[in-house]
Design a protein around this motif. Structure first.
Motif, PDB file in Angstrom:
ATOM      1  N   ILE A 112       0.836  -1.207   0.000  1.00 21.14           N
ATOM      2  CA  ILE A 112       0.000   0.000   0.000  1.00 21.14           C
ATOM      3  C   ILE A 112       0.869   1.255   0.000  1.00 21.14           C
ATOM      4  CG2 ILE A 112      -1.632   1.339   1.394  1.00 21.14           C
ATOM      5  CD1 ILE A 112      -3.112  -1.278   1.914  1.00 21.14           C
ATOM      6  N   ASN A 113       1.941   1.193   0.798  1.00 24.32           N
ATOM      7  CA  ASN A 113       2.845   2.347   0.851  1.00 24.32           C
ATOM      8  C   ASN A 113       4.070   2.184  -0.048  1.00 24.32           C
ATOM      9  OD1 ASN A 113       1.425   3.955   2.908  1.00 24.32           O
ATOM     10  ND2 ASN A 113       1.780   2.134   4.156  1.00 24.32           N
TER      11      ASN A 113
ATOM     12  N   ASN B 126      -0.381  -4.390   6.130  1.00 19.33           N
ATOM     13  CA  ASN B 126      -0.916  -3.145   5.582  1.00 19.33           C
ATOM     14  C   ASN B 126      -2.393  -3.247   5.324  1.00 19.33           C
ATOM     15  OD1 ASN B 126       0.953  -3.563   2.443  1.00 19.33           O
ATOM     16  ND2 ASN B 126       0.630  -4.886   4.133  1.00 19.33           N
ATOM     17  N   THR B 127      -3.108  -2.484   6.120  1.00 21.61           N
ATOM     18  CA  THR B 127      -4.533  -2.312   5.923  1.00 21.61           C
ATOM     19  C   THR B 127      -4.701  -0.819   5.647  1.00 21.61           C
ATOM     20  OG1 THR B 127      -4.841  -1.899   8.266  1.00 21.61           O
ATOM     21  CG2 THR B 127      -5.099  -4.173   7.540  1.00 21.61           C
ATOM     22  N   PRO B 128      -5.809  -0.423   5.085  1.00 19.11           N
ATOM     23  CA  PRO B 128      -5.951   1.002   4.767  1.00 19.11           C
ATOM     24  C   PRO B 128      -5.741   1.912   5.979  1.00 19.11           C
ATOM     25  CG  PRO B 128      -7.647  -0.261   3.680  1.00 19.11           C
ATOM     26  CD  PRO B 128      -6.912  -1.220   4.574  1.00 19.11           C
ATOM     27  N   ASN B 129      -6.018   1.414   7.176  1.00 19.49           N
ATOM     28  CA  ASN B 129      -5.895   2.314   8.334  1.00 19.49           C
ATOM     29  C   ASN B 129      -4.656   2.052   9.192  1.00 19.49           C
ATOM     30  OD1 ASN B 129      -6.837  -0.110   9.190  1.00 19.49           O
ATOM     31  ND2 ASN B 129      -8.557   0.677  10.382  1.00 19.49           N
TER      32      ASN B 129
ATOM     33  N   SER C  81      -0.380   0.500   9.162  1.00 18.39           N
ATOM     34  CA  SER C  81       0.762  -0.182   8.575  1.00 18.39           C
ATOM     35  C   SER C  81       1.744  -0.484   9.689  1.00 18.39           C
ATOM     36  CB  SER C  81       1.480   0.732   7.584  1.00 18.39           C
ATOM     37  OG  SER C  81       0.917   0.602   6.334  1.00 18.39           O
TER      38      SER C  81
ATOM     39  N   GLU D  28       0.615  -5.493  -4.983  1.00 16.80           N
ATOM     40  CA  GLU D  28       0.279  -4.441  -5.945  1.00 16.80           C
ATOM     41  C   GLU D  28       0.857  -4.772  -7.323  1.00 16.80           C
ATOM     42  OE1 GLU D  28      -1.583  -1.784  -5.411  1.00 16.80           O
ATOM     43  OE2 GLU D  28      -1.269  -0.999  -7.449  1.00 16.80           O
TER      44      GLU D  28
END
Ligand SMILES: *[C@@H]1O[C@H](CO)[C@@H](O)[C@H](O)[C@H]1NC(C)=O
Ligand SMILES: *[C@@H]1O[C@H](CO)[C@@H](O)[C@H](O)[C@H]1NC(C)=O
Ligand SMILES: *[C@@H]1O[C@H](CO)[C@@H](O)[C@H](O)[C@H]1NC(C)=O
Length: 372
Positions: free
Chosen positions: A85-86, A129-132, A134, A333
Motif C-alpha cells: 500500500i505504501n 498493511n490495511t488502509p488504516n 501499517s 500491488e
C-alpha cells in the motif's frame, strides 16, 4: 425404445468415449513433453529463468536495477517484506553492531531508512498493511536480552509491541514464550499465525488473537500429519487456508484457519530441496517457494477452494550458485517477487511478465480452468 442419445449409450456414446480417451492420451503426451522441455532448458540455461511451456518464455524477469543502492545491504539478508500500500520493502539482516538490522527501500528501489533498535537477529519479517494501519513485524531469534520474541514496529522503526518473553526461550502459552520463532502472518483482524521455530525447542504452528489468546495449536515434533520439523514460513490465503513450509519434513502442510484442521500436504515437488518460504501471487493462482540449498525458486500451481490435491511445479528460477535464497515476499500491488539471499547478501527483485495467462492457457485442457 427410442430416446434422446445420452452419454455412454449407443454408438454416439462410444464415439464420444473414444474421442475423450484420445484427447486424454494427447494431453498426457503433451504433459510429458512439457516436463522434458522444462528439464532440458534447466540444464541449458542454469542461471536465468526457464519455462515449463515449450515457448521457453519465463514467468519472471530479474530487475537488475533494484535496489538503486545495494551497498546499503551490509549484512546477511535473511528476510524481506513488502508493504504494497505504501510501496515499501523492508529487509531484515544480521551482522555486528554496525549493521542496521532493518533497511527500508521503496518498491522503485530507492533507499529510505535503516534502523536497528531492539532487534538482535532477524529471521522472518511481515508487513501488515490495511488502509488504516501499517506496521512491520519481525521474528527475533537472538539469544540476548531482546531475543526469543516477535516485535511489531511502526514503518519508521518505533517499537509498538513485543510478543514472547524477551531473553527467555520457552514453550509456554500463557505467558507466551517462543524459541527461534521463524515467521508469522498477521490478518487485518489482528489474528496472528506463528511458526515457532527455526530449530529451537519448539515445532509449533499456532494462531493467537490480537490479545495473544491461543485459538488453536499444533505443537508436536514429528513427521506425521499436523506434526512439524522446523516450520519455517507461513501464509494465509483469501479462502481461509493456512500454508506452512514444514522445512525439515520437506513438505508444505495446509490447515483451515478457523478450526486448525489439517487439509492436506505436498511433498512431491520437494525431492531436491526443502521448501523454505511460502507466498502467494496477488491473484493466488501460484505459490512461490525458495529452496536455499539448490539456489532455486519454484512456482507452484495453487489450487483454488477446497482440497489442495497434488503439487505441480509450473516454472522455476535457477539463481546463481551459493546465493542461498532464504525467505521472500510478493508485492500484492505489482506482483514483484523480492528474494532475500543470505549467501549473496542481497535482495533481488523479479518482476512478472505479462505472458502468464497466455502461457498457461493450454493447461485448461486438463480441466484446470478454475486455476487459471
Ligand atoms: C546501530 O547500532 C550501532 C551500535 O549500537 C550504531 O553504531 C549504528 O549507528 C546503528 N545503526 C543505525 C542504522 O541505527
Ligand atoms: C481498521 O479498520 C477496520 C475497519 O474499519 C477495523 O475493523 C480494524 O480493526 C482497524 N484496524 C486497526 C488496526 O485499527
Ligand atoms: C525432533 O525430533 C528429532 C528426531 O527425533 C530430533 O532430532 C530433534 O532434536 C527433535 N526436536 C526437538 C525440539 O525436540
Amino acid at each position: 425404445m427410442v430416446g434422446a442419445p445420452r452419454w455412454g449409450s449407443g454408438a454416439g456414446g462410444s464415439r464420444l468415449r473414444m474421442l475423450a480417451a484420445l484427447s486424454g492420451a494427447c494431453s498426457l503426451l503433451l504433459l510429458i513433453a512439457w516436463y522434458r522441455v522444462g528439464s532440458d532448458l534447466q540444464v541449458l540455461n542454469p542461471v536465468t529463468v526457464y519455462s515449463f511451456w515449450r515457448t521457453g518464455k519465463p514467468f519472471y524477469k530479474l530487475d537488475i536495477s533494484w535496489p538503486k543502492s545495494p551497498e546499503k545491504l551490509t549484512g546477511q539478508t535473511f528476510c524481506v517484506a513488502v508493504d504494497h500500500i505504501n510501496g515499501l520493502v523492508y529487509v531484515g539482516q544480521r551482522g555486528d553492531d554496525n549493521v542496521p538490522k532493518v533497511v527500508v527501500f521503496s518498491e522503485a528501489g530507492y533507499f529510505l531508512n535503516a534502523w536497528n533498535t531492539t532487534v538482535e537477529m532477524p529471521h522472518g519479517i511481515f508487513a501488515l498493511n490495511t488502509p488504516n494501519a501499517s506496521s512491520v513485524w519481525i521474528t527475533d531469534v537472538g539469544t540476548g536480552k531482546d531475543g526469543h520474541t516477535i516485535k511489531q514496529y511502526s514503518p519508521s522503526g518505533q517499537l509498538l509491541q513485543v510478543i514472547g518473553t524477551p531473553g527467555e526461550a520457552g514453550s509456554g502459552i500463557n505467558p507466551l514464550q517462543l524459541d527461534q520463532p521463524a515467521e508469522l502472518f498477521v490478518e487485518p483482524t489482528g489474528d496472528i499465525y506463528i511458526v515457532d521455530g527455526d530449530g529451537g525447542l519448539n515445532n509449533r504452528l499456532f494462531k493467537v488473537t490480537q490479545d495473544l489468546k491461543t485459538v488453536w495449536l499444533h505443537g508436536e515434533n514429528g513427521t506425521a500429519i499436523t506434526q512439524f520439523r522446523i516450520p519455517h514460513s507461513v501464509t494465509v490465503d483469501s479462502v481461509g487456508r493456512v500454508w506452512v513450509a514444514d522445512r525439515a519434513n520437506w513438505r508444505i502442510q495446509v490447515f483451515d484457519k478457523i478450526t486448525g484442521e489439517w487439509l492436506g500436504s505436498w511433498s512431491s515437488c520437494f525431492t531436491e530441496d526443502a521448501p523454505y518460504s511460502v507466498r502467494f501471487t496477488p491473484d493466488e493462482k501460484f505459490i512461490i517457494v525458495a529452496h536455499l540449498n539448490t539456489d532455486r525458486i519454484s512456482i507452484l500451481a495453487a489450487p483454488p477452494v477446497g482440497s489442495i490435491g497434488d503439487c505441480i511445479v509450473v516454472d522455476t528460477i535457477q539463481l546463481a550458485h551459493e546465493v542461498k535464497p532464504h525467505l521472500l515476499d510478493v508485492s500484492k500491488e505489482t506482483g514483484a517477487v523480492y528474494v532475500a539471499e543470505i549467501g549473496a547478501q542481497q535482495v533481488q527483485k523479479y518482476v512478472p511478465l505479462q505472458r502468464h495467462r497466455k502461457l498457461l492457457a493450454p493447461l485448461s485442457s486438463f480441466g484446470w480452468s478454475s486455476v487459471l
